[in-house]
Motif scaffolding. Structure first.
Motif, PDB file in Angstrom:
ATOM      1  N   LEU A 105       0.589   3.671  11.942  1.00 21.32           N
ATOM      2  CA  LEU A 105       0.619   3.181  10.561  1.00 21.32           C
ATOM      3  C   LEU A 105       1.718   3.824   9.728  1.00 21.32           C
ATOM      4  CD1 LEU A 105      -3.185   3.019   9.676  1.00 21.32           C
ATOM      5  CD2 LEU A 105      -1.688   1.139  10.319  1.00 21.32           C
ATOM      6  N   LEU A 106       1.896   5.130   9.874  1.00 18.06           N
ATOM      7  CA  LEU A 106       2.810   5.839   8.976  1.00 18.06           C
ATOM      8  C   LEU A 106       4.267   5.696   9.378  1.00 18.06           C
ATOM      9  CD1 LEU A 106       2.709   7.492   6.443  1.00 18.06           C
ATOM     10  CD2 LEU A 106       2.528   9.548   7.833  1.00 18.06           C
ATOM     11  N   ILE A 107       4.590   5.957  10.650  1.00 14.53           N
ATOM     12  CA  ILE A 107       5.992   5.870  11.096  1.00 14.53           C
ATOM     13  C   ILE A 107       6.535   4.448  10.979  1.00 14.53           C
ATOM     14  CG2 ILE A 107       7.495   6.120  13.104  1.00 14.53           C
ATOM     15  CD1 ILE A 107       5.981   8.574  13.875  1.00 14.53           C
ATOM     16  N   PRO A 108       5.793   3.387  11.374  1.00 11.89           N
ATOM     17  CA  PRO A 108       6.325   2.030  11.127  1.00 11.89           C
ATOM     18  C   PRO A 108       6.567   1.738   9.652  1.00 11.89           C
ATOM     19  CG  PRO A 108       4.555   1.946  12.734  1.00 11.89           C
ATOM     20  CD  PRO A 108       4.562   3.334  12.182  1.00 11.89           C
ATOM     21  N   CYS A 109       5.691   2.255   8.780  1.00 10.35           N
ATOM     22  CA  CYS A 109       5.895   2.042   7.343  1.00 10.35           C
ATOM     23  C   CYS A 109       7.152   2.742   6.852  1.00 10.35           C
ATOM     24  CB  CYS A 109       4.679   2.536   6.574  1.00 10.35           C
ATOM     25  SG  CYS A 109       4.838   2.409   4.787  1.00 10.35           S
ATOM     26  N   LEU A 155      -4.355  -3.364   7.013  1.00 11.62           N
ATOM     27  CA  LEU A 155      -4.895  -2.601   8.140  1.00 11.62           C
ATOM     28  C   LEU A 155      -5.519  -1.291   7.675  1.00 11.62           C
ATOM     29  CD1 LEU A 155      -2.081  -3.110  10.822  1.00 11.62           C
ATOM     30  CD2 LEU A 155      -4.339  -4.177  10.755  1.00 11.62           C
ATOM     31  N   VAL A 156      -4.863  -0.618   6.751  1.00  9.32           N
ATOM     32  CA  VAL A 156      -5.416   0.628   6.224  1.00  9.32           C
ATOM     33  C   VAL A 156      -6.718   0.371   5.479  1.00  9.32           C
ATOM     34  CG1 VAL A 156      -4.997   2.528   4.621  1.00  9.32           C
ATOM     35  CG2 VAL A 156      -3.170   1.746   6.108  1.00  9.32           C
ATOM     36  N   ALA A 157      -6.780  -0.718   4.723  1.00  2.85           N
ATOM     37  CA  ALA A 157      -8.005  -1.036   3.982  1.00  2.85           C
ATOM     38  C   ALA A 157      -9.170  -1.334   4.922  1.00  2.85           C
ATOM     39  CB  ALA A 157      -7.753  -2.231   3.060  1.00  2.85           C
ATOM     40  N   MET A 214     -10.348   2.324   6.514  1.00  2.00           N
ATOM     41  CA  MET A 214     -10.945   3.312   5.615  1.00  2.00           C
ATOM     42  C   MET A 214     -12.353   2.911   5.194  1.00  2.00           C
ATOM     43  SD  MET A 214      -8.105   4.534   2.943  1.00  2.00           S
ATOM     44  CE  MET A 214      -8.343   2.955   2.154  1.00  2.00           C
ATOM     45  N   PRO A 215     -13.211   3.900   4.995  1.00  6.98           N
ATOM     46  CA  PRO A 215     -14.527   3.609   4.403  1.00  6.98           C
ATOM     47  C   PRO A 215     -14.379   3.322   2.915  1.00  6.98           C
ATOM     48  CG  PRO A 215     -14.270   5.956   4.744  1.00  6.98           C
ATOM     49  CD  PRO A 215     -13.061   5.311   5.371  1.00  6.98           C
ATOM     50  N   PRO A 216     -15.286   2.536   2.337  1.00  2.82           N
ATOM     51  CA  PRO A 216     -15.196   2.260   0.894  1.00  2.82           C
ATOM     52  C   PRO A 216     -15.325   3.551   0.087  1.00  2.82           C
ATOM     53  CG  PRO A 216     -16.709   0.747   1.970  1.00  2.82           C
ATOM     54  CD  PRO A 216     -16.382   1.799   2.971  1.00  2.82           C
ATOM     55  N   SER A 217     -14.405   3.731  -0.861  1.00  2.00           N
ATOM     56  CA  SER A 217     -14.406   4.939  -1.666  1.00  2.00           C
ATOM     57  C   SER A 217     -13.665   4.675  -2.967  1.00  2.00           C
ATOM     58  CB  SER A 217     -13.737   6.099  -0.907  1.00  2.00           C
ATOM     59  OG  SER A 217     -13.641   7.251  -1.720  1.00  2.00           O
ATOM     60  N   GLU A 218     -14.025   5.440  -4.009  1.00  2.00           N
ATOM     61  CA  GLU A 218     -13.338   5.316  -5.290  1.00  2.00           C
ATOM     62  C   GLU A 218     -11.958   5.971  -5.262  1.00  2.00           C
ATOM     63  OE1 GLU A 218     -15.832   6.892  -8.275  1.00  2.00           O
ATOM     64  OE2 GLU A 218     -17.369   5.325  -8.095  1.00  2.00           O
ATOM     65  N   ASN A 219     -11.781   6.969  -4.411  1.00  5.49           N
ATOM     66  CA  ASN A 219     -10.515   7.688  -4.344  1.00  5.49           C
ATOM     67  C   ASN A 219      -9.500   6.896  -3.531  1.00  5.49           C
ATOM     68  OD1 ASN A 219     -11.715   9.821  -5.734  1.00  5.49           O
ATOM     69  ND2 ASN A 219     -12.455  10.753  -3.835  1.00  5.49           N
ATOM     70  N   VAL A 220      -8.274   6.845  -4.016  1.00  8.99           N
ATOM     71  CA  VAL A 220      -7.200   6.173  -3.297  1.00  8.99           C
ATOM     72  C   VAL A 220      -6.634   7.148  -2.275  1.00  8.99           C
ATOM     73  CG1 VAL A 220      -4.978   5.007  -3.508  1.00  8.99           C
ATOM     74  CG2 VAL A 220      -6.674   4.783  -5.319  1.00  8.99           C
ATOM     75  N   PRO A 221      -6.572   6.803  -1.000  1.00 12.80           N
ATOM     76  CA  PRO A 221      -6.080   7.747   0.009  1.00 12.80           C
ATOM     77  C   PRO A 221      -4.594   8.009  -0.143  1.00 12.80           C
ATOM     78  CG  PRO A 221      -6.426   5.600   0.986  1.00 12.80           C
ATOM     79  CD  PRO A 221      -6.963   5.511  -0.409  1.00 12.80           C
ATOM     80  N   LEU A 222      -4.136   9.056   0.515  1.00 16.85           N
ATOM     81  CA  LEU A 222      -2.730   9.449   0.426  1.00 16.85           C
ATOM     82  C   LEU A 222      -1.817   8.376   1.011  1.00 16.85           C
ATOM     83  CD1 LEU A 222      -0.775  11.756  -0.326  1.00 16.85           C
ATOM     84  CD2 LEU A 222      -1.048  12.594   2.004  1.00 16.85           C
ATOM     85  N   ILE A 223      -2.201   7.823   2.145  1.00 15.26           N
ATOM     86  CA  ILE A 223      -1.364   6.792   2.755  1.00 15.26           C
ATOM     87  C   ILE A 223      -1.366   5.517   1.915  1.00 15.26           C
ATOM     88  CG2 ILE A 223      -3.216   5.884   4.224  1.00 15.26           C
ATOM     89  CD1 ILE A 223      -1.143   5.497   6.421  1.00 15.26           C
ATOM     90  N   GLY A 224      -2.478   5.248   1.218  1.00  8.64           N
ATOM     91  CA  GLY A 224      -2.512   4.098   0.317  1.00  8.64           C
ATOM     92  C   GLY A 224      -1.579   4.288  -0.869  1.00  8.64           C
TER      93      GLY A 224
END
Length: 321
Positions: free
Chosen positions: A130-134, A171-173, A176-186
């Motif tokens: 996910l990260l390197i292709p992005c 794909l990241v969404a 990830m589990p549902p959460s109020e916090n936005v992840p770092l990769i997001g």
């Protein structure tokens, strides 16, 4: 069953397995009762996929108080010698602590033992998939400024990169589990998509400058000073303007010319041709200056966005170290 897992996530409480009880000569009784338990845990995905989690398991008795049944932890941490390694999580430790809780309903104490399971996510899967292709796709966005304006592919490149990042965001969404916090990769994806949107809008603006028609106004003085001097020097495109030197006119010998009447008749035509030539040269000069402005802006924004992508990728990769 005397001791159970508090706040268990099992659909129903299952009884212990049928195992033998070891009775020693001094009256001590040992009963090893294996069980499979399920529990809920609050997950913080702010630093996903470089996050670490802590899950607490509290074992106690809901029937007997501390005066009737005492609970002690034999060791300071759980025995993880027979732990089976997980593909996604790495177990860092499982500390144990004995607590005594006093409830408002009862005066008797209720002891329990709380195990704190420390987990760290194995991020190699997410980095390579996910990260390197992005990051590689993000470096394609500034190259849109390097494409020639007449190629017709500057805007389509930005739109294609935007669609590719949208697919990775979905794909990241899903992972990830549902959460109020936005992840770092997001956050990285959102920042990259915002940057690509800005680069596409600037590309359209620069293409409009490049394709200025003959009715365009001359380049303002401030634009010549800021863009063609300072910004061009920053982008290593400070080329001196070409000055064409006029050839000296050859000496004319006195000769008999056409009669005065004929010269008077030809003079308006010659002036018309000269005016058309001057207007054509002025138009070419204006369009050429606007094209130079567009070229300098292309290079300036290309290097600016390259630096932004580099530092954004450096920050996100620094979390993996």
């Amino acid at each position: 069953q005397r001791v159970i897992l508090n706040f268990s996530a099992d659909d129903h409480f299952t009884g212990p397995m049928d195992t033998n009880v070891v009775i020693r000569h001094d009256g001590r009784i040992t009963w090893d009762s294996p069980a499979i338990t399920k529990s809920s845990c609050k997950v913080d995905v702010s630093f996903f996929p470089f996050d670490a989690q802590q899950c607490r398991f509290t074992y106690g008795s809901w029937t007997y108080n501390g005066n009737q049944l005492d609970i002690l932890n034999a060791m300071e941490s759980a025995d993880l010698a027979d732990l089976v390694d997980n593909v996604e999580w790495q177990v860092l430790g499982m500390a144990a602590k004995r607590n005594i809780v006093l409830y408002g309903c009862c005066a008797d104490p209720y002891p329990d033992v709380t195990f704190t399971l420390k987990l760290k996510r194995r991020a190699s899967f997410y980095v390579f998939n996910l990260l390197i292709p992005c990051v590689m796709i993000s470096f394609l966005a500034p190259l849109g400024f390097y494409l020639p304006a007449d190629s017709g592919e500057k805007v389509s490149l930005g739109v294609t990169v935007m669609l590719a990042l949208t697919v990775f965001q979905l794909l990241v969404a899903e992972i990830m589990p549902p959460s109020e916090n936005v992840p770092l990769i997001g956050k990285y994806y959102i920042a990259t998509m915002t940057m690509i949107t800005a680069s596409t809008a600037l590309t359209i603006f620069i293409m409009n400058i490049h394709h200025c028609g003959p009715d365009a106004k001359p380049v303002p003085k401030w634009a010549k000073k800021v863009v063609l001097q300072y910004m061009a020097r920053m982008c290593f495109r400070n080329r001196p303007l070409e000055r064409r030197q006029l050839s000296p006119c050859p000496e004319r010998r006195a000769s008999r010319g056409p009669p005065c009447d004929e010269r008077r008749l030809l003079l308006p035509n010659v002036e018309y041709i000269a005016n058309c030539y001057r207007e054509q040269r002025a138009t070419q000069k204006r369009t050429g200056e606007w094209k130079k402005v567009a070229k300098v802006l292309d290079r300036f924004f290309m290097w600016s966005f390259f630096i932004m992508v580099f530092f954004m990728s450096l920050l996100i990769m620094g979390k993996a170290v």
